[in-house]
Design a protein around this motif. Structure first.
Motif, PDB file in Angstrom:
ATOM      1  N   UNK A 132       0.846  -1.188   0.000  1.00  0.00           N
ATOM      2  CA  UNK A 132       0.000   0.000   0.000  1.00  0.00           C
ATOM      3  C   UNK A 132       0.885   1.243   0.000  1.00  0.00           C
ATOM      4  N   UNK A 133       0.359   2.410  -0.433  1.00  0.00           N
ATOM      5  CA  UNK A 133       1.141   3.635  -0.336  1.00  0.00           C
ATOM      6  C   UNK A 133       1.650   3.854   1.088  1.00  0.00           C
ATOM      7  N   UNK A 169      -0.192   3.157  -6.171  1.00  0.00           N
ATOM      8  CA  UNK A 169      -0.511   1.866  -6.785  1.00  0.00           C
ATOM      9  C   UNK A 169      -1.152   2.146  -8.140  1.00  0.00           C
ATOM     10  N   UNK A 170      -0.577   1.603  -9.198  1.00  0.00           N
ATOM     11  CA  UNK A 170      -1.073   1.859 -10.552  1.00  0.00           C
ATOM     12  C   UNK A 170      -2.117   0.844 -11.009  1.00  0.00           C
ATOM     13  N   UNK A 191       3.683  -0.542  -9.019  1.00  0.00           N
ATOM     14  CA  UNK A 191       3.767   0.525  -8.023  1.00  0.00           C
ATOM     15  C   UNK A 191       4.726   1.625  -8.469  1.00  0.00           C
ATOM     16  N   UNK A 192       4.395   2.860  -8.105  1.00  0.00           N
ATOM     17  CA  UNK A 192       5.368   3.947  -8.171  1.00  0.00           C
ATOM     18  C   UNK A 192       6.106   3.937  -6.839  1.00  0.00           C
ATOM     19  N   UNK A 193       7.413   3.747  -6.897  1.00  0.00           N
ATOM     20  CA  UNK A 193       8.230   3.656  -5.686  1.00  0.00           C
ATOM     21  C   UNK A 193       9.243   4.797  -5.691  1.00  0.00           C
ATOM     22  N   UNK A 214       8.620   3.129 -11.616  1.00  0.00           N
ATOM     23  CA  UNK A 214       7.470   2.234 -11.683  1.00  0.00           C
ATOM     24  C   UNK A 214       7.989   0.802 -11.679  1.00  0.00           C
ATOM     25  N   UNK A 215       7.622   0.031 -10.644  1.00  0.00           N
ATOM     26  CA  UNK A 215       8.184  -1.299 -10.444  1.00  0.00           C
ATOM     27  C   UNK A 215       7.080  -2.318 -10.189  1.00  0.00           C
TER      28      UNK A 215
END
Length: 223
Positions: A132-133, A169-170, A191-193, A214-215
């Motif tokens: 989660x973010x 979260x994409x 996910x954008x990390x 983005x991973x």
């Protein structure tokens, strides 16, 4: 071993020179290189991940000396031969062109609508969302493709083994590591990390800068 195309943050490759404001193509043939790549892809014989991997598979000596669009053209030539759209003899001008199916030929009037529509890569998936973010995560220590030795992956070497934080979260998207090798879409959470520069490089010019990558979920483990 560092892959020749995985150049991010690598020492010895010289400074990054920003493009002039508003400049897209340096030479007229660059436009044609983009056009023929789009037209060839319209035949549906490969996807964007396969296309990227074709450029990555160029001989290291060629990859190092080719310009950006020379890499595109070399990768495209390999794809055309690999998929049977063109023979090596035809490419070399040593054989007459063979008539092929033109039912999916991309016409000039179709370019703008196709580019506007894009190629969405979000897909439904049964893979449960793990993060989660705000969650702290660590990328895999080894950035290699775990499905195919030497295969395509979107986890850069400079980010392997780094600790970051999930920013967004994409949803679930096609996994390039699978898609690039025609192994199926294998969609999973993306996910954008965010990473501090000091986590990725030993001596960053601006340690407090942040880098967002983005991973895919299979690249990550809980911190």
């Amino acid at each position: 071993m560092t892959r020749v195309h995985d150049m991010g943050g690598r020492f010895g490759d010289g400074p990054v020179t920003p493009e002039p404001e508003g400049e897209v193509f340096h030479e007229d043939w660059h436009k044609r290189a983009l056009a023929i790549t789009l037209a060839a892809a319209a035949h549906g014989k490969w996807n964007i991940d396969i296309s990227r991997h074709a450029r990555e598979r160029l001989a290291p000596k060629d990859y190092a000396r080719f310009s950006y669009y020379e890499k595109w053209m070399a990768g495209l030539a390999d794809l055309l031969v690999d998929t049977g759209l063109v023979s090596r003899a035809e490419l070399a001008g040593a054989a007459p062109d063979v008539s092929s199916d033109t039912s999916r030929t991309l016409r000039a009037e179709g370019v703008a609508p196709m580019l506007a529509a894009g190629g969405p890569a979000d897909r439904p998936s049964d893979v449960p969302q793990q993060f989660q973010p705000g969650d702290a995560v660590v990328t895999r220590r080894i950035s290699a493709n775990r499905l195919v030795d030497g295969g395509h992956t979107r986890l850069p070497v400079y980010a392997a083994g780094a600790c970051g934080c999930v920013l967004r979260v994409h949803g679930t998207h096609i996994l390039p590591d699978s898609s690039a090798h025609r192994l199926g879409e294998a969609a999973e959470p993306l996910y954008a990390v965010v990473f501090p520069a000091s986590e990725l490089w030993a001596q960053p010019e601006h340690p407090k800068d942040e880098i967002v990558l983005d991973l895919w979920q299979s690249y990550l483990v809980p911190a």
